[in-house]
Design a protein around this motif. Structure first.
Motif, short mmCIF file in Angstrom:
data_model
loop_
_atom_site.label_atom_id
_atom_site.label_comp_id
_atom_site.label_asym_id
_atom_site.label_seq_id
_atom_site.Cartn_x
_atom_site.Cartn_y
_atom_site.Cartn_z
N SER A 146 0.71 -1.34 -0.06
CA SER A 146 -0.03 0.01 0.02
C SER A 146 0.72 1.33 0.00
O SER A 146 0.51 2.11 -0.79
CB SER A 146 -0.82 0.10 1.30
OG SER A 146 -0.30 -0.32 2.44
N THR A 147 1.87 1.25 0.67
CA THR A 147 2.75 2.29 0.64
C THR A 147 3.50 2.66 -0.71
O THR A 147 3.38 3.92 -1.23
CB THR A 147 4.02 2.19 1.81
OG1 THR A 147 3.48 2.19 3.15
CG2 THR A 147 5.20 3.40 1.58
N SER A 276 -2.74 -3.09 12.96
CA SER A 276 -3.51 -2.56 11.65
C SER A 276 -2.91 -1.18 10.85
O SER A 276 -2.89 -1.16 9.76
CB SER A 276 -5.02 -2.14 11.98
OG SER A 276 -5.87 -3.17 12.52
N TYR A 277 -2.26 -0.48 11.64
CA TYR A 277 -1.84 0.86 11.18
C TYR A 277 -0.20 0.61 10.93
O TYR A 277 0.21 1.01 9.75
CB TYR A 277 -2.20 1.98 12.03
CG TYR A 277 -3.62 2.16 12.17
CD1 TYR A 277 -4.26 1.98 11.06
CD2 TYR A 277 -4.02 2.92 13.34
CE1 TYR A 277 -5.68 2.29 11.43
CE2 TYR A 277 -5.36 3.13 13.42
CZ TYR A 277 -6.22 2.74 12.54
OH TYR A 277 -7.36 3.12 12.54
N GLY A 281 -0.86 -1.44 7.74
CA GLY A 281 -1.50 -0.36 6.88
C GLY A 281 -0.57 -0.06 5.89
O GLY A 281 -0.78 0.36 4.74
N ASN A 282 0.85 -0.19 6.03
CA ASN A 282 1.70 0.12 5.05
C ASN A 282 2.03 -0.78 4.00
O ASN A 282 2.90 -0.44 2.91
CB ASN A 282 3.23 0.45 5.84
CG ASN A 282 3.07 1.31 6.96
OD1 ASN A 282 3.02 2.50 6.59
ND2 ASN A 282 3.22 1.03 8.14
N SER A 286 -6.35 -1.62 4.73
CA SER A 286 -7.39 -2.12 5.64
C SER A 286 -8.69 -1.18 5.09
O SER A 286 -8.75 -1.02 4.03
CB SER A 286 -7.04 -1.48 7.03
OG SER A 286 -6.86 -0.12 7.04
N MET A 306 -7.56 5.23 6.53
CA MET A 306 -7.76 3.69 6.88
C MET A 306 -8.25 3.66 8.43
O MET A 306 -7.97 4.39 9.22
CB MET A 306 -6.56 3.08 6.78
CG MET A 306 -5.99 2.97 5.58
SD MET A 306 -4.54 2.03 5.27
CE MET A 306 -3.52 2.60 3.94
N THR A 361 -1.98 7.32 12.82
CA THR A 361 -2.08 7.32 11.31
C THR A 361 -0.61 6.75 10.84
O THR A 361 -0.12 7.14 10.08
CB THR A 361 -2.17 8.92 10.80
OG1 THR A 361 -1.01 9.60 11.43
CG2 THR A 361 -3.48 9.33 11.24
N TYR A 363 0.16 4.31 8.95
CA TYR A 363 0.19 3.77 8.03
C TYR A 363 0.84 4.97 6.78
O TYR A 363 0.97 4.37 5.69
CB TYR A 363 -1.22 3.15 7.32
CG TYR A 363 -2.26 4.33 7.67
CD1 TYR A 363 -2.52 5.66 6.87
CD2 TYR A 363 -3.04 4.33 8.62
CE1 TYR A 363 -3.49 6.44 7.12
CE2 TYR A 363 -4.13 5.16 8.99
CZ TYR A 363 -4.39 6.24 8.20
OH TYR A 363 -5.20 7.03 8.58
N GLY A 366 5.15 4.69 6.34
CA GLY A 366 5.73 3.52 5.63
C GLY A 366 7.06 3.77 4.81
O GLY A 366 8.06 2.93 4.96
#
Length: 424
Positions: A146-147, A276-277, A281-282, A286, A306, A361, A363, A366
């Motif tokens: 995602s990053t 999760s973050y 998340g990186n 999510s 996210m 935050t 995420y 990353g």
């Protein structure tokens, strides 16, 4: 002159593709990310809208970063860098902050992230010396995080930090493998550039110096390391204070304010934010939440962020990946190159998971550490090169994770495009 020319050529070979295979890898990601970023820049306004100060998507501060480089306390010298970036983009768009301006910004990010992926490929190929099949799988895995997907079209500090840190880790690994020291000027330049974009990252450039040959056995070598580190710190501090007009109290006041602001969120359990973050998340998108935002000047807009994971699948994915990462670390504990990577990662874990700075935050951070995953996975594969059965098992597990990652992030990106179509 010939020595200078050789170093200059080596520098370009380090950054850019130096073989046909590396060129193919670079062009592949350049085309993929380029198509994604170009489409978003041309058809939507979310990359840069002069009315939106921050948080249009996933807490990125695109407009603020492009116009000012971010706060001077956390990003001391990024102001100068983004002046150059903004100037080039405005030159391309004939002075207008329109679609061409967004297109240029997206392509700067695209090129930078593609070069970051190339650095990971070079590390896997030249330092770890993995088989090409595993190299390709690992960079495709990394390229689908995602990053990396978000930073490939996002004009942000994290975009350029990702490149600088991957480049420095690759360079430091080359030096350590050859049992050579990192020159004082290179260390100072790395500190100013990496720490200048995000100040906390400056500590990471000193990690490899602790693993130079015999520095704790030879006082002369230890003293040389100390002098190089002090030289870097003095250069950085003097430039930093000059940037602040020597109002050093501003650093402590603003840092304290920002720490209170970004570390006091208690609406989500800490363990869930960490998984999760920070860890999740990186890599793995999510669930998304859409919130109402305003710019304090009468303009309302929508922002997407996210949420924590809502099913067991992503948690299992992240836990398995973390098991592999720490398995790699303990399996290669005596490998100084692995120690450099892990200590760097540990610094981010301390800042975000223990001190809780920006954990809600995490995420978005990353770019500071997400590259450690493919590198540590690469070292795990390397450690079992003489054990075909274990290597096959690890490859099978990795492929399952890869398929899950691709499927999840593709579906989430379709949701992101739904958001763009509806609001931007």
């Amino acid at each position: 002159m010939s020595k200078f020319k050789t170093k200059f050529v080596d520098f370009f070979k380090l950054i850019f593709p130096s073989t046909g295979l590396e060129l193919v890898v670079f062009l592949f990601f350049l085309v993929c990310y380029g198509y994604l970023g170009s489409y978003i820049a041309i058809h939507y306004k979310i990359i840069f809208d002069d009315r939106i100060p921050y948080d249009a998507y996933f807490s990125f501060d695109n407009r603020a970063i492009v116009l000012s480089g971010g706060s001077v306390e956390r990003h001391p010298f990024s102001y100068y860098f983004f002046n150059w970036i903004r100037g080039l983009a405005l030159f391309f768009s004939h002075g207008k902050m329109d679609g061409n301006f967004r297109f240029a910004l997206a392509w700067f990010s695209n090129i930078t992230v593609s070069l970051s992926v190339l650095q990971i490929f070079k590390y896997l190929k030249n330092i770890i010396k993995l088989p090409l099949v595993l190299n390709f799988l690992l960079i495709l895995f990394f390229g689908a995080f995602s990053t990396t997907l978000l930073l490939s079209f996002t004009p942000e500090n994290f975009t350029y930090t990702l490149f600088l840190l991957t480049l420095f880790h690759h360079y430091a690994a080359i030096k350590l493998k050859k049992e050579q020291k990192i020159p004082a000027l290179v260390l100072a330049f790395s500190g100013i550039s990496i720490g200048g974009i995000t100040i906390t990252n400056i500590a990471k450039i000193f990690i490899p110096t602790a693993f130079e040959k015999d520095i704790f056995k030879n006082w002369k070598k230890f003293g040389n390391v100390v002098l190089r580190v002090l030289f870097t710190i003095i250069c950085f501090v003097l430039l930093y204070l000059n940037r602040l007009d020597f109002k050093y109290k501003q650093i402590f006041n603003k840092t304290s304010e920002q720490y209170e602001k970004f570390s006091s969120v208690k609406s989500t359990p800490t363990w869930d934010m960490i998984l999760s973050y920070f860890f999740g998340g990186n890599i793995l998108f999510s669930n998304f939440i859409i919130r109402d935002k305003h710019n304090t000047q009468g303009f309302d807009y929508k922002g997407i962020i996210m949420d924590v994971y809502s099913s067991w699948g992503p948690y299992i994915f992240i836990l398995i990946l973390l098991i592999l990462i720490f398995w790699s670390y303990f399996r290669n504990f005596k490998n100084k190159l692995v120690q450099v990577i892990m200590i760097s990662f540990l610094m981010d874990i301390i800042i975000h998971c223990i001190m809780k700075f920006g954990l809600h935050t995490a995420y978005i951070y990353g770019g500071h550490f997400v590259f450690v995953y493919p590198l540590l996975l690469g070292w795990l594969f390397y450690s079992y090169k003489e054990s075909p059965k274990m290597l096959s098992f690890l490859t099978a597990v990795f492929c399952i994770l890869f398929i899950y990652l691709i499927t999840n992030n593709y579906l989430r990106m379709t949701e992101f495009f739904w958001f763009l179509n509806k609001y931007y």
